[in-house]
Design a protein around this motif. Structure first.
Motif, PDB file in Angstrom:
ATOM      1  N   ASN A  62       0.815  -1.213   0.000  1.00 29.13           N
ATOM      2  CA  ASN A  62       0.000   0.000   0.000  1.00 29.13           C
ATOM      3  C   ASN A  62       0.845   1.257   0.000  1.00 29.13           C
ATOM      4  O   ASN A  62       2.005   1.245   0.431  1.00 29.13           O
ATOM      5  N   SER A  63       0.236   2.343  -0.418  1.00 24.41           N
ATOM      6  CA  SER A  63       0.963   3.596  -0.512  1.00 24.41           C
ATOM      7  C   SER A  63      -0.012   4.730  -0.752  1.00 24.41           C
ATOM      8  O   SER A  63      -0.938   4.592  -1.545  1.00 24.41           O
ATOM      9  N   LEU A  64       0.186   5.837  -0.085  1.00 26.27           N
ATOM     10  CA  LEU A  64      -0.570   7.058  -0.377  1.00 26.27           C
ATOM     11  C   LEU A  64       0.399   8.137  -0.868  1.00 26.27           C
ATOM     12  O   LEU A  64       0.367   8.531  -2.022  1.00 26.27           O
ATOM     13  N   ARG A 117       2.863   6.952  -3.679  1.00 27.79           N
ATOM     14  CA  ARG A 117       2.109   6.755  -4.917  1.00 27.79           C
ATOM     15  C   ARG A 117       1.846   8.090  -5.618  1.00 27.79           C
ATOM     16  O   ARG A 117       2.155   8.275  -6.795  1.00 27.79           O
ATOM     17  N   LEU A 118       1.274   9.030  -4.863  1.00 28.78           N
ATOM     18  CA  LEU A 118       0.862  10.283  -5.496  1.00 28.78           C
ATOM     19  C   LEU A 118       2.040  11.226  -5.748  1.00 28.78           C
ATOM     20  O   LEU A 118       2.114  11.868  -6.791  1.00 28.78           O
ATOM     21  N   ASN A 157     -16.688   1.217  -5.380  1.00 27.55           N
ATOM     22  CA  ASN A 157     -16.652   0.872  -6.803  1.00 27.55           C
ATOM     23  C   ASN A 157     -17.251   1.971  -7.673  1.00 27.55           C
ATOM     24  O   ASN A 157     -18.046   2.787  -7.204  1.00 27.55           O
ATOM     25  N   MET A 195      -6.939   6.777  -7.510  1.00 21.38           N
ATOM     26  CA  MET A 195      -6.517   5.920  -6.394  1.00 21.38           C
ATOM     27  C   MET A 195      -7.740   5.254  -5.768  1.00 21.38           C
ATOM     28  O   MET A 195      -8.715   5.921  -5.445  1.00 21.38           O
ATOM     29  N   ASN A 196      -7.657   3.932  -5.641  1.00 21.38           N
ATOM     30  CA  ASN A 196      -8.683   3.197  -4.907  1.00 21.38           C
ATOM     31  C   ASN A 196      -8.278   3.238  -3.442  1.00 21.38           C
ATOM     32  O   ASN A 196      -7.483   2.416  -2.981  1.00 21.38           O
ATOM     33  N   PHE A 197      -8.796   4.213  -2.729  1.00 15.09           N
ATOM     34  CA  PHE A 197      -8.255   4.502  -1.407  1.00 15.09           C
ATOM     35  C   PHE A 197      -8.333   3.294  -0.474  1.00 15.09           C
ATOM     36  O   PHE A 197      -7.410   3.014   0.278  1.00 15.09           O
ATOM     37  N   ASN A 235      -8.213  -0.049  -0.778  1.00 16.23           N
ATOM     38  CA  ASN A 235      -7.235  -1.140  -0.770  1.00 16.23           C
ATOM     39  C   ASN A 235      -5.833  -0.729  -1.216  1.00 16.23           C
ATOM     40  O   ASN A 235      -4.912  -1.533  -1.153  1.00 16.23           O
ATOM     41  N   GLU A 236      -5.647   0.523  -1.625  1.00 16.68           N
ATOM     42  CA  GLU A 236      -4.305   0.956  -2.032  1.00 16.68           C
ATOM     43  C   GLU A 236      -3.657   1.839  -0.970  1.00 16.68           C
ATOM     44  O   GLU A 236      -2.439   1.974  -0.936  1.00 16.68           O
ATOM     45  N   GLY A 237      -4.498   2.502  -0.145  1.00 18.82           N
ATOM     46  CA  GLY A 237      -3.957   3.428   0.855  1.00 18.82           C
ATOM     47  C   GLY A 237      -4.095   2.867   2.264  1.00 18.82           C
ATOM     48  O   GLY A 237      -3.925   1.673   2.491  1.00 18.82           O
ATOM     49  N   TRP A 238      -4.406   3.742   3.208  1.00 19.80           N
ATOM     50  CA  TRP A 238      -4.479   3.365   4.621  1.00 19.80           C
ATOM     51  C   TRP A 238      -5.883   3.611   5.133  1.00 19.80           C
ATOM     52  O   TRP A 238      -6.562   4.541   4.704  1.00 19.80           O
ATOM     53  N   ALA A 281      -4.470  13.001   6.025  1.00 25.15           N
ATOM     54  CA  ALA A 281      -4.708  12.513   4.660  1.00 25.15           C
ATOM     55  C   ALA A 281      -5.164  13.647   3.739  1.00 25.15           C
ATOM     56  O   ALA A 281      -4.650  13.806   2.627  1.00 25.15           O
ATOM     57  N   VAL A 289      -2.913  14.995   0.589  1.00 28.01           N
ATOM     58  CA  VAL A 289      -3.339  14.882  -0.810  1.00 28.01           C
ATOM     59  C   VAL A 289      -3.420  16.279  -1.438  1.00 28.01           C
ATOM     60  O   VAL A 289      -3.133  16.453  -2.624  1.00 28.01           O
ATOM     61  N   ARG A 305     -15.291   9.695  -3.770  1.00 29.69           N
ATOM     62  CA  ARG A 305     -16.478   8.833  -3.802  1.00 29.69           C
ATOM     63  C   ARG A 305     -16.487   7.979  -2.535  1.00 29.69           C
ATOM     64  O   ARG A 305     -15.581   7.185  -2.295  1.00 29.69           O
ATOM     65  N   GLU A 310     -13.201  -3.115  -9.410  1.00 31.15           N
ATOM     66  CA  GLU A 310     -13.429  -1.668  -9.380  1.00 31.15           C
ATOM     67  C   GLU A 310     -14.822  -1.302  -9.887  1.00 31.15           C
ATOM     68  O   GLU A 310     -15.328  -0.229  -9.568  1.00 31.15           O
ATOM     69  N   GLY A 311     -15.409  -2.182 -10.719  1.00 30.46           N
ATOM     70  CA  GLY A 311     -16.708  -1.874 -11.315  1.00 30.46           C
ATOM     71  C   GLY A 311     -17.808  -2.752 -10.731  1.00 30.46           C
ATOM     72  O   GLY A 311     -17.804  -3.042  -9.538  1.00 30.46           O
ATOM     73  N   TRP A 312     -18.721  -3.174 -11.580  1.00 28.57           N
ATOM     74  CA  TRP A 312     -19.891  -3.951 -11.143  1.00 28.57           C
ATOM     75  C   TRP A 312     -19.886  -5.298 -11.831  1.00 28.57           C
ATOM     76  O   TRP A 312     -19.461  -5.422 -12.977  1.00 28.57           O
TER      77      TRP A 312
END
Lengths: 312, 312, 312
Positions: free
Chosen positions: A46-48, A51-52, B46, B68-70, B72-75, B96, B100, B110, C73-75
């Motif tokens: 993971n990374s915030l 990553r950015l 999603n 970024m899919n917060f 599962n990619e971030g904290w 956070a 950002v 979202r 990520e989608g449906w």
């Protein structure tokens, strides 16, 4: 610069910090440098911020960026030589590194310590695997042993905030409920040894880091004493190195507070657990420079990528 | 425009719709506006339409996009003030959002309603947390309470299809096997109140929405009666608001059909469950304007981002 | 070119290979061709080479790229007509394909065979669903039945390495612990039938592929005999087609070795399990051209995208 695997890949830290500060004034000045070139950012964890900020830095240099969460988007990698790959791993690092080198001019890698197998972590199998087999430069976006982009951002931040030529900088351990890697602490210590400062490392007994890294460093187990007259206090948890990856204690008395901090600036790499590692009063005060640190991640990445691009 | 958190951040809806329609004719006309600027799109849930249309809109304006899919990619983020963060959350929204903001000139968020804790959902902790602590504009890409990009796309679509000055527009509840949030319905209702139309809301008893949002709205529990002489019928499921997040019934007789629709245009935000919410005959007919609605998501996002950029 | 669903969408393979080789010399020559156009890459399965090489190819052509891991990520998509969608699927392919067509000028799809339902796999529900309902060209990034970008990259690689006009090319099955799809083998075979070469397919009995694809192909169950005087040996595992998706044996004697290879060039689409499919000695020798193959994935994708763009 050929690769950026460790803080020690920097020729002159003060000079690089100066260049990063100049680039921060005009981030788009070198947008032509990366034109028609691509960086691949491969995340095994993971990374915030990383990553950015690394994406931002690369874009500032005109690079195309391809981000990949290797763990769940790609294939499980094998790192051992000579293995009969009839188990869980589908692709060998030899192929993966050579293949990604066909599509990218620079490869960034984030792969944390597993904290279960000390020798494997020390060997930095992922980072070194890519370094060995890739045909393009490698950027360390935090490996099991170091986080040199964070270390460089910390150096820039100290430089921007120092009011004397030789500030006193303290790196203090803090409690945390989970076992954390040593990478950030290691790179901070290595970074401090590349500049003129009074540096003190403080942690409870049992939390000694790799002696190869702390060789020559002043270590003080009395936190109060270590913090006396500090100009900068950087706080970070790490798990035991001797008793590898273990949480020996979560001694709350080591949490950073306004009283302990005195007049020093407060630093932390983030993410930080409030009221466990440091209390709200510190983070919400003007003495906290953690957001500036996070901002400098962009310019740390950008100056390093600039040096790598200039060497291509 | 400073932020776009709700439909009510729009000064004049008819004027904005007009501008969106102009921009749709020449989507790249303002490509210089976002030059050297970056938008971060943070997904806590999603997304298909919002993900792609907002990226497309941002790119049309020359913005750099970081997705970024917060989750599962971030904290995992903490939203409570003063918490001792020794449990599951690793980073506070305070850090956070500020962090950002160092990398992005606009932040899209979202974060759906959890549908278990009404007060928490109403407080919109994620969206409002970012709004409170970020130093850059915030774009709502669907929050627990509203989906104003969808609402604006719906307004554009109605405007493009209306054949009279004051059309009759009906928002009808429909059955669904899962508990769904109120966000889309809320923003549709708010949007209808910003323009000249005859608007009727219809749903079974028990499916009343937040009275603050439906205040002044004509509510008719008899679906057949509500649909009489409708020009536009927008269909959507939502769970109970009073009996928060519960599915009270899945009454199939509320499914939209060709017979009920009459000569009206059919609207839905998508994704839609065929033959549950609406039958095939409606979706596959020329009366369905759901694809045009989806297309207008790009121009809704683009006109909003244009207004935000012009205000930077 | 309208779509690229199969190798058979190529008019003249030798001509396309020639064009790809020219484009490889100057990959940015057509960067204006994709300007103001967007490609959406939708992944229903994992990917390393396809993910990065297709992005790279698209960027070389000046396209904007939007990458989406559709599965998480989608449906969840429904592919059956007339279904009452009250179960696990949230969105029908009819809407999804039309909607993505609003945001993208080209759609790339990766959706592997499930290997449980032969008829469903043969029907290629995902790829064909997008083809049927999308209003923009579709790029096959590996479907249940074919991997035509790999096939084209293989053709380029053979052309670059051949030392005689009509080389002998062998496709050999190899053992593997898991059940793998037939797509790569199918496209290799189809590709070989579009050029002048002596082509032999070798596999143990029980591993016959779809007879429609191997119609007219020389099949030799004796691997040693098949490999005699080969110029190129492409190795790949696949599961049984007759006994659909089953691993009938993992006969180690079919692993490719230096002895068996003779003087031939070794090819594999990667990822490859070392010392299961092929031993280290082959992969680490100069006879292996697998990295060049991976590199040619970029130019295969790029020439196909160029043809599609020129036809828009």
């Amino acid at each position: 610069m050929k690769n950026y695997l460790s803080i020690n890949d920097i020729d002159s830290l003060p000079k690089l910090v100066e260049e990063a500060k100049n680039l921060k004034k005009n981030p788009k000045a070198n947008v032509a440098l990366g034109a028609n070139k691509t960086i691949g950012l491969l995340f095994f964890n993971n990374s915030l911020r990383t990553r950015l900020s690394t994406q931002k830095a690369a874009t500032n240099l005109g690079l195309e960026v391809m981000v990949m969460n290797f763990g769940n988007e790609g294939w499980a990698l094998e790192y051992e030589d000579g293995t009969i790959m009839n188990q869980g791993t589908s692709e060998h690092i030899k192929e993966a590194a050579q293949v990604v080198s066909q599509y990218c001019d620079i490869i960034g890698i984030r792969a944390f310590a597993g904290l279960t197998d000390k020798e494997k972590d020390k060997a930095e199998v992922v980072l070194n695997g890519f370094k060995e087999y890739a045909s393009v430069p490698i950027l360390n976006m935090e490996s099991s042993v170091g986080h040199p982009l964070q270390g460089l951002a910390d150096a820039i931040t100290i430089d921007e905030n120092k009011t004397k030529k030789r500030p006193k900088v303290v790196l203090s351990w803090a409690p945390h409920p989970k076992a954390l890697p040593h990478a950030v602490a290691n790179s901070f210590i290595e970074m401090m040894q590349l500049q003129d400062a009074e540096f003190v490392l403080t942690h409870p007994k049992g939390y000694e880091l790799d002696p190869k890294i702390t060789n020559g460093v002043t270590i003080e187990n009395n936190q109060e004493k270590a913090l006396e007259n500090a100009d900068f206090v950087s706080v970070k948890n790490w798990s035991s190195y001797a008793n590898y990856g273990k949480v020996l204690n979560q001694d709350e008395s080591w949490m950073m507070t306004k009283e302990k901090l005195g007049k020093a600036k407060f630093m932390h790499c983030l993410p930080v657990r409030r009221n466990v590692v440091v209390n709200d009063a510190v983070l919400d005060s003007e003495q906290s420079i953690v957001i500036q640190q996070a901002n400098n991640r962009t310019y740390a990445a950008q100056i390093v990528l600039k040096k790598i691009l200039e060497n291509l």
